[in-house]
Design a protein around this motif. Structure first.
Motif, PDB file in Angstrom:
ATOM      1  N   ARG A 135      -7.997  -1.931  -3.336  1.00  0.00           N
ATOM      2  CA  ARG A 135      -7.619  -1.563  -4.701  1.00  0.00           C
ATOM      3  C   ARG A 135      -6.111  -1.606  -4.886  1.00  0.00           C
ATOM      4  O   ARG A 135      -5.620  -2.140  -5.884  1.00  0.00           O
ATOM      5  N   GLU A 136      -5.360  -1.051  -3.916  1.00  0.00           N
ATOM      6  CA  GLU A 136      -3.905  -1.026  -4.050  1.00  0.00           C
ATOM      7  C   GLU A 136      -3.307  -2.422  -3.894  1.00  0.00           C
ATOM      8  O   GLU A 136      -2.333  -2.758  -4.574  1.00  0.00           O
ATOM      9  N   THR A 138      -2.079   5.933   1.983  1.00  0.00           N
ATOM     10  CA  THR A 138      -3.028   4.930   2.476  1.00  0.00           C
ATOM     11  C   THR A 138      -2.585   4.405   3.833  1.00  0.00           C
ATOM     12  O   THR A 138      -3.405   4.183   4.725  1.00  0.00           O
ATOM     13  N   ILE A 183       0.840  -1.190   0.000  1.00  0.00           N
ATOM     14  CA  ILE A 183       0.000   0.000   0.000  1.00  0.00           C
ATOM     15  C   ILE A 183       0.877   1.243   0.000  1.00  0.00           C
ATOM     16  O   ILE A 183       2.053   1.196   0.381  1.00  0.00           O
ATOM     17  N   LEU A 214     -14.126   3.975   2.854  1.00  0.00           N
ATOM     18  CA  LEU A 214     -13.144   4.572   1.947  1.00  0.00           C
ATOM     19  C   LEU A 214     -11.772   3.949   2.140  1.00  0.00           C
ATOM     20  O   LEU A 214     -11.092   3.594   1.163  1.00  0.00           O
ATOM     21  N   SER A 222     -11.672   0.204   0.902  1.00  0.00           N
ATOM     22  CA  SER A 222     -11.739   0.106  -0.562  1.00  0.00           C
ATOM     23  C   SER A 222     -10.414   0.518  -1.191  1.00  0.00           C
ATOM     24  O   SER A 222      -9.973  -0.072  -2.192  1.00  0.00           O
ATOM     25  N   THR A 223      -9.742   1.517  -0.583  1.00  0.00           N
ATOM     26  CA  THR A 223      -8.438   1.942  -1.095  1.00  0.00           C
ATOM     27  C   THR A 223      -7.386   0.861  -0.873  1.00  0.00           C
ATOM     28  O   THR A 223      -6.574   0.571  -1.765  1.00  0.00           O
TER      29      THR A 223
END
Length: 465
Positions: free
Chosen positions: A274-275, A239, A235, A267, A270-271
């Motif tokens: 995604r990473e 983040t 990450i 939030l 989800s970040t």
């Protein structure tokens, strides 16, 4: 967690199915009926195998499935070791015995031998606990909805007592309890009950417990995930900052269990997802994933490495194997209230807030009673990272007033560094398994076996090769 129409429909269907079950015969009978002649696809072996059911509960309405393998050589002189997987709700037989430290690995239609099986050193007993996991089941459908740590501990104790009636030759044997992940709850709680029982009457010859990547204290274990992911480049800096400050992983899980996840946690997570991407296994961030099994991969398992060859789809092989009718017959197992065997239960509704119960104080009591404790960590696991476990054991040693007897150093397996270790008071130990996943015997079987052997013998891990 609230009920849904879908869950109600599933539970009603299961209740109907359970009405038609035949329950196991009396468990106090001889173990002969549980002996396995040969598993499908298995080559001949010199050790005995057993599998079957032990009933527990006040009315014996629940049945826990076990798989027991005697030591490869001189079983009468080897200790008895119980293994628990975690979850809560994951199979000690399918995950522990057949993908981690047992003698066989499914591969197509056959079983291949694991050269680093733990039954080279001990008699190994694997228990699917609680009811609703693997082949274990209950007559009462409500048991799947309200299972919790306290009852699991009591029933694991009842299981052990009744299993020892069935196998009386192991009653006075040296006993070790081992396992991983949520077994960081199962094992200290069971060990505490064994120690208490021994104060009334000597029943169990408990000699030690070993916990792999264990959940011991909710906040320390889970909140170390952010730093681990960041330090491994998974990450970003930004983040990491919000993951460690604005929504820690422990906060996110607490909100999830209560059904009220905040917008900031939505939030953040989800970040992170995604990473990290779905193509990285959080249970071993350095190993490849099984592309055909990403959904299952995300539940519990991680790839395994046997003698240098990595089979990243071994969990698929295990699920397929245990769903064969000839395998179930050989194991004396049955599917009860479910249509297929699963590595982790989809019907068990465990009291998830029990995850926040700290078991570190129990480890302190166990050490004070004179029972050696080993905590080890596969160092590539981001779920229960080594940094949190190392902090916990160092802090526990300080609270107990234990001095360092072996300073932090490397240990060896063969001619390579197997990991790092530190020992306190010659009774409390921490070790890492280099290159190990959340299921360290799964991804680093040779190194895990070296650690296991030293643990049983009460010896320091090898300092040289």
């Amino acid at each position: 967690m609230g009920s849904t129409p879908w869950r109600s429909m599933v539970m009603a269907t299961l209740a109907t199915l359970l009405l038609h079950l035949s329950f196991p015969t009396e468990v106090c009978s001889s173990a002969t009926s549980d002996r396995i002649t040969r598993l499908p696809g298995q080559q001949p072996v010199d050790f005995q195998q057993f599998a079957g059911y032990i009933t527990v509960g006040k009315k014996r309405e629940r049945a826990l499935f076990y798989y027991f393998i005697e030591a490869e050589t001189e079983p009468s002189s080897k200790p008895l070791v119980i293994w628990f997987n975690g979850g809560p709700g994951c199979s000690s037989v399918g995950v522990g015995a057949f993908t981690e430290n047992g003698p066989f690995r499914p591969s197509g239609n056959i079983l291949v031998r694991n050269a680093y099986s733990w039954n080279t050193e001990a008699n190994m007993l694997y228990v699917e606990t609680p009811a609703g996991v693997g082949f274990s089941y209950s007559r009462n459908i409500s048991d799947y909805r309200d299972m919790n740590d306290e009852r699991t501990a009591r029933e694991n104790l009842a299981f052990l007592r009744r299993w020892l009636v069935k196998f009386p030759e192991y009653k006075n044997r040296d006993l070790f309890i081992t396992g991983e992940s949520y077994a960081g709850h199962y094992i200290p709680q069971l060990a505490d009950l064994l120690i208490r029982a021994n104060k009334q009457q000597k029943e169990f010859n408990l000699k030690g417990i070993a916990l792999g990547n264990p959940l011991l204290e909710y906040y320390t274990n889970l909140n170390s995930r952010a730093e681990f992911l960041w330090s491994h480049g998974v990450i970003s800096d930004s983040t990491y900052r919000i993951f460690s400050r604005n929504c820690t992983y422990s906060l996110y899980l607490s909100e999830t269990y209560r059904g009220n996840v905040s917008s900031i946690c939505v939030l953040v997570m989800s970040t992170v997802e995604r990473e990290m991407s779905k193509f990285v296994d959080k249970y071993d961030v350095t190993l490849d994933v099984c592309i055909s099994s990403l959904k299952m991969q995300s539940l519990v398992l991680s790839p395994m490495k046997m003698t240098g060859k990595i089979d990243v789809c071994v969990e698929d092989e295990t699920v397929n194997y245990f769903n064969r009718k000839d395998v179930q017959r050989a194991l004396h197992a049955r599917l009860a209230g479910v249509s297929k065997w699963e590595a982790c239960s989809s019907i068990l509704d465990y009291k998830l807030l029990d995850v926040a119960i700290p078991t570190i104080p129990l480890l302190g009591s166990i050490v004070k009673s004179g029972i050696p404790v080993l905590v080890y960590s596969g160092d590539q696991d981001s779920v229960v990272p080594l940094t949190g476990s190392r902090t916990q054991i160092h802090g526990l040693a300080a609270r107990l007033g234990l001095n360092t007897t072996i300073p932090y150093r490397v240990w060896f397996a063969g001619k390579q560094v197997g990991g790092w270790t530190q020992v306190y008071g010659d009774i409390l130990s921490f070790a890492t398994i280099r290159g190990g996943s959340h299921e360290a015997p799964f991804s680093q079987p040779q190194r895990a076996l070296v650690l296991f052997k030293a643990f049983l013998q009460g010896k320091p891990l090898p300092e040289t090769f």
